[in-house]
Design an enzyme around this catalytic site. Structure first.
Site, short mmCIF file in Angstrom:
data_model
loop_
_atom_site.label_atom_id
_atom_site.label_comp_id
_atom_site.label_asym_id
_atom_site.label_seq_id
_atom_site.Cartn_x
_atom_site.Cartn_y
_atom_site.Cartn_z
N ASP A 1 -0.24 -12.28 4.83
CA ASP A 1 -1.66 -12.05 4.59
C ASP A 1 -2.46 -12.64 5.74
OD1 ASP A 1 -4.34 -13.39 3.41
OD2 ASP A 1 -3.92 -11.54 2.32
N GLN B 1 0.84 -1.19 0.00
CA GLN B 1 0.00 0.00 0.00
C GLN B 1 0.88 1.24 0.00
OE1 GLN B 1 -2.12 -0.44 3.74
NE2 GLN B 1 -0.22 -0.98 4.75
N ASP C 1 -8.11 -5.47 13.71
CA ASP C 1 -7.88 -4.04 13.45
C ASP C 1 -7.53 -3.90 11.97
OD1 ASP C 1 -7.43 -1.35 13.69
OD2 ASP C 1 -5.48 -1.55 14.67
N HIS D 1 -8.72 3.07 19.60
CA HIS D 1 -7.97 1.89 20.03
C HIS D 1 -8.38 1.42 21.42
CE1 HIS D 1 -5.39 3.39 16.71
NE2 HIS D 1 -5.33 2.10 16.46
N ASP E 1 0.41 -0.35 12.82
CA ASP E 1 0.87 0.91 13.41
C ASP E 1 1.25 0.77 14.88
OD1 ASP E 1 -1.67 0.95 14.83
OD2 ASP E 1 -2.55 1.76 13.00
#
Length: 525
Positions: free
Chosen positions: A370, A266, A396, A294, A316
Site C-alpha cells: 500500500d 482490483q 501515478d 506518461h 503498468d
C-alpha cells in the site's frame, strides 16, 4: 366470587396450539434459530454484493454504499409492515419470502452487470434491487418471530433476544464470508448465485420439513415446486456465468478481451486490437496515445537532479519506461499495491513491449505494498544529507475522484512524500481531468501546498478532443520551473512551447482559496 369479565376474556382469547413437529420443541426452536442465522448471513452477503458492485461499476464507494444501505434499511422497515399480512400463515409466508429473496438476491449481480454492460447505467437497477432485497429481508424477522412463538410460548423480550442474537451472529459470518470465501473462490457473480441457493435450501427445509404439519399437501407441493424452479434457475445462471461474463466484458470494453483477472486488489482487463488496460472497469492505458500522459507526468519532473527516483503506483511500467530513458538515473523504486499487475506488465508480451521491458532494468526495485503505508514506513535520512532522499517522486495513482484513493490525495499523504524528498527534490502528481472537474484539480493543488510544497500547474491536452490531463509539479522551497531536463530524450508530445501553453491554460482558471483534502475531511472537489 368469580370475575365474569375475566372469564369471558379467557374464553374469547385464541387458544395456543403447538404445531405438529417431527422433533421435540427444544430441537425445533434450535433449528429455527439456525435458519435465522443462515438467512441473516445470506442477507448481509446480498448487501455487500450490491455495495461492492455499485462501487466498481459507478465509482465513489462512499456514495454508493450510502445509497445502497440507506435504501435497504428503509425497505426493511417497509417489509416488516408488509409481513403483518402474512402472519396468519407464517410458515407459508416465510417460505414465499425466502423463495423470492433467493431468486432476487441470487440474480442481482448478474442483472446489475447486464444493465451496466448493455444499457450503460446501473444506478437505477441498483436502487430497485436494494429496495426489493430490503423489503424481503425486513419481512423475515416478524415471520420467524411468529414461528418461534408457535413452537413454545415465552416472554417477548426473551424471544426477541434469542432471535436477534442468531441474526447478528449470522450477519457476522456473512460479512466475513464475503471477502474471504465467496469473492476469492467464486467471484461476485457466482458468489451471489451460491448465496441464493443456500438461502432457498435453508428456507425451504425449515418450512417443508419442520412445519410440514401446518401446511396442506397442496401447499407443500407448490412450495416444493417453487423451490426446485428457483434452484434450477440459479443453477442455470451459474452454468452460463462464463459466457455471460465474456459477452458483458465485450460489451463494456470493446475490442478483443484477451485477459480478465480479479487480483487481490482490483479487476485487471487487457484488450487487444487496440491494446487497452482497464483497472476496475476504468481505462488506464490506451496503447496508441498513452505516451502523451506518461511523458507529461515524468519529463518535467526530471528537470534537475534525478539520480534517485520513486514512482508511487504505475504498476503498468509505462512511467518507469519514461524515467529509464534518462541516462543519469541511478536507481528507481516503484511501489504498487498490486503485485499481479506488476507481474503482468513484466511478462505479458504486448504490455512488456509497450513499456520496453522496463522491469528487466537492474536499476529498478519493486515494492508490492500500500503506497500510503509504505511511505509511513520509509524513514528519511537523519540528519538530511545532499545524497539522501529521492530526487524525484512521481504519483501515478488512480483518479482523485474515486473515494478509496482519497487518502492518496490528502495533505497527510503529501506530507509523507515531502519527508522522502531530497533537498531540491520534486514531486509530480496526476490530478485528474480539470476540464471535467476543475474544483477537483485545484483541491489537489491546495492539498499539495498545505503540505508545505510550492506548486507549478499545467494542463496537457490528451489528444481526445477537448479533454485535458491536469498535473501538479511541486518542490519544498520554491515552485519548480516547467522545463525539460538537459539529458531528456526527445519526447514525442512535449516541447518547451507545449509546456508553456499548458501552464497558461492552467493559469487562466485558478481556484486558489479551496481548502485542502485531509484524512478526516476528504474532498474531491
Amino acid at each position: 366470587m368469580i370475575d365474569q369479565s375475566a372469564s369471558r376474556t379467557a374464553r374469547a382469547a385464541p387458544r395456543f396450539r403447538r404445531p405438529r413437529l417431527p422433533v421435540p420443541p427444544a430441537a425445533a426452536r434450535a433449528l429455527v434459530l439456525a435458519a435465522v442465522f443462515v438467512c441473516a448471513a445470506c442477507g448481509l452477503v446480498y448487501e455487500l454484493e450490491l455495495v461492492a458492485l455499485a462501487s466498481y461499476l459507478v465509482g465513489d464507494s462512499v456514495t454508493q454504499a450510502s445509497i445502497v444501505l440507506s435504501v435497504m434499511v428503509f425497505a426493511m422497515g417497509v417489509g416488516s409492515l408488509l409481513a403483518k399480512r402474512l402472519s396468519c400463515a407464517p410458515a407459508i409466508g416465510f417460505a414465499a419470502v425466502e423463495i423470492a429473496l433467493a431468486l432476487v438476491g441470487g440474480l442481482s449481480v448478474m442483472a446489475l452487470y447486464a444493465s451496466f454492460a448493455w444499457f450503460g447505467q446501473s444506478r437505477p437497477a441498483m436502487a430497485v434491487f436494494a429496495f426489493a432485497i430490503g423489503v424481503l429481508i425486513g419481512a423475515e424477522i416478524p415471520l420467524l418471530m411468529t414461528l418461534i412463538q408457535r413452537i413454545r410460548r415465552q416472554d417477548a423480550g426473551g424471544a426477541v433476544a434469542d432471535l436477534f442474537a442468531a441474526d447478528y451472529v449470522g450477519a457476522l459470518v456473512g460479512g466475513l464470508a464475503f471477502p474471504f470465501l465467496l469473492l476469492p473462490c467464486y467471484g461476485q457473480l457466482t458468489g451471489a448465485l451460491v448465496t441464493g441457493a443456500v438461502n432457498a435450501v435453508a428456507g425451504g427445509a425449515i418450512v417443508l420439513w419442520l412445519f410440514r404439519g401446518d401446511i396442506t399437501p397442496r401447499a407443500r407441493a407448490r412450495l416444493l415446486a417453487a423451490n426446485v424452479v428457483v434452484l434450477a434457475v440459479l443453477a442455470g445462471a451459474a452454468w452460463t456465468a462464463g459466457p455471460f461474463e465474456r459477452a458483458a466484458r465485450q460489451a463494456v470494453y470493446g475490442g478483443d478481451v484477451r485477459l480478465a483477472e480479479q487480483t487481490g486488489v482490483q479487476e485487471v482487463v487487457l484488450t487487444a486490437a487496440p491494446l487497452q488496460l482497464f483497472l476496475d472497469g476504468r481505462l488506464r492505458v490506451r496503447g496508441r496515445d498513452e505516451y502523451r500522459y506518461h511523458e507529461a507526468l515524468v519529463h518535467p519532473a526530471m528537470a534537475g537532479r534525478h539520480r534517485r527516483v520513486l514512482i508511487l503506483g504505475g504498476g503498468d511500467g509505462l512511467a518507469l519506461r519514461e524515467v529509464l530513458r534518462h541516462r543519469e538515473v541511478g536507481s528507481v523504486t516503484l511501489v504498487d499495491p498490486d503485485a499481479r499487475l506488476v507481474a503482468l506488465a513484466r511478462d505479458d508480451p504486448a504490455l512488456a513491449r509497450l513499456n520496453r521491458h522496463a522491469y528487466r532494468d537492474p536499476r529498478v526495485r519493486v515494492a508490492a505494498a500500500d503506497v500510503f503505508d509504505w511511505l509511513r514506513r520509509e524513514r528519511p535520512p537523519r540528519p538530511p544529507r545532499p545524497s539522501g532522499g529521492y530526487d524525484v517522486v512521481l504519483a501515478d495513482l488512480p483518479d482523485p475522484g474515486i473515494s478509496r484513493s482519497a487518502k492518496l490525495y490528502s495533505q497527510e499523504f503529501y506530507g509523507l512524500v515531502r519527508r522522502t524528498l531530497a533537498p531540491g527534490g520534486r514531486l509530480a502528481v496526476h490530478a485528474g481531468a480539470p476540464g471535467a472537474d476543475r474544483r477537483g484539480f485545484w483541491t489537489v493543488d491546495a492539498s499539495v501546498r498545505a503540505a508545505g510544497l510550492r506548486t507549478a500547474d499545467y494542463w496537457i491536452g490528451s489528444g481526445r478532443g477537448d479533454e485535458d490531463w491536469g498535473f501538479v509539479l511541486a518542490a519544498p522551497l520554491r515552485a519548480p520551473a516547467l522545463r525539460l531536463a538537459a539529458d531528456a530524450p526527445r519526447p514525442r508530445s512535449l516541447s518547451p512551447a507545449v509546456l508553456a501553453a499548458a501552464a497558461r491554460r492552467a493559469a487562466r482558471a485558478p481556484l486558489r482559496d479551496l481548502p485542502p483534502s485531509t484524512l478526516m475531511h476528504p474532498r474531491s472537489g
